[in-house]
Scaffold this active site. Structure first.
Site, PDB file in Angstrom:
ATOM      1  N   SER A  57       0.799  -1.232   0.000  1.00  0.00           N
ATOM      2  CA  SER A  57       0.000   0.000   0.000  1.00  0.00           C
ATOM      3  C   SER A  57       0.830   1.279   0.000  1.00  0.00           C
ATOM      4  CB  SER A  57      -0.954   0.013   1.197  1.00  0.00           C
ATOM      5  OG  SER A  57      -0.248   0.215   2.402  1.00  0.00           O
ATOM      6  N   LYS A 100       1.072   4.832   6.799  1.00  0.00           N
ATOM      7  CA  LYS A 100       0.549   5.627   5.689  1.00  0.00           C
ATOM      8  C   LYS A 100       1.231   6.995   5.710  1.00  0.00           C
ATOM      9  CE  LYS A 100      -2.667   2.544   4.803  1.00  0.00           C
ATOM     10  NZ  LYS A 100      -2.266   1.495   3.905  1.00  0.00           N
TER      11      LYS A 100
END
Length: 190
Positions: A57, A100
């Site tokens: 991701s 993230k």
């Protein structure tokens, strides 16, 4: 005191030091190991912690199976800022850690349109994204105070704030600072 007397006192002191000062080897080893364990625990709890990247991701910045070092001190002295790569407890299951990129802070309005990021209506360049990446539109949405909007760099393969909402500040673990494995990827995290 004459020379002979001094020699006797000195010899007596040597003997006393030998009797008192010599500890068994296992006691010295135990003490050294105990100190090392305490230091390792303190460092891991409060300073630096290793993390494993389980998915793609964050590609191309972080790749699946990378191992990183996260600084737990950075955000004790400064606020998280846009562009930081942050490790945090997943809001839907705080037993899991996620990593993230911080995109927007409390009070900012975030939007994704035509493959571009907009903060408060202004386009924000994202040099870290894979070339030619296209992703779905989002927002505009205002980030609540005390929260952050987080996105994966691989936007089409990322479970991020577009799915689960804003990240509360209290779930932040620390800032990703270094890739230490694999050896050919060692370097500072940007």
């Amino acid at each position: 005191m004459d020379r002979e007397g001094l020699k006797e006192v000195h010899e007596g002191q040597k003997e006393e030091v030998k009797k008192k000062g010599r500890r068994p080897l296992f006691a010295e080893i135990f003490e050294s190991v105990a100190i090392a364990v305490v230091l390792a625990v303190v460092i891991r709890l409060f300073v630096l912690e290793p993390f494993y990247i389980p998915s793609g991701s964050m590609e191309p910045t972080l790749k699946e199976n990378d191992r990183i070092i996260v600084s737990k001190l950075n955000y004790r002295f400064q606020e998280p800022k846009r562009g930081d790569i942050v490790v945090f407890k997943f809001p839907r299951d705080p037993k899991r850690n996620f990593v993230k990129r911080l995109i927007a802070v409390g009070g900012e309005t975030v939007a994704l349109k035509d493959g571009h990021l907009y903060i408060n209506g202004q386009a924000v360049p994202e040099d870290y994204l894979p070339p030619g990446l296209r992703f779905s539109d989002y927002g505009p949405r205002e980030v609540p105070e005390g929260c952050y909007f987080m996105l994966g760099d691989n936007r089409n393969n990322s479970d991020d704030s577009r799915v689960w909402g804003f990240l509360p500040e209290n779930l932040i673990v620390g800032k990703a600072v270094l890739i230490y494995w694999p050896l050919d990827r060692i370097g500072i995290v940007h």
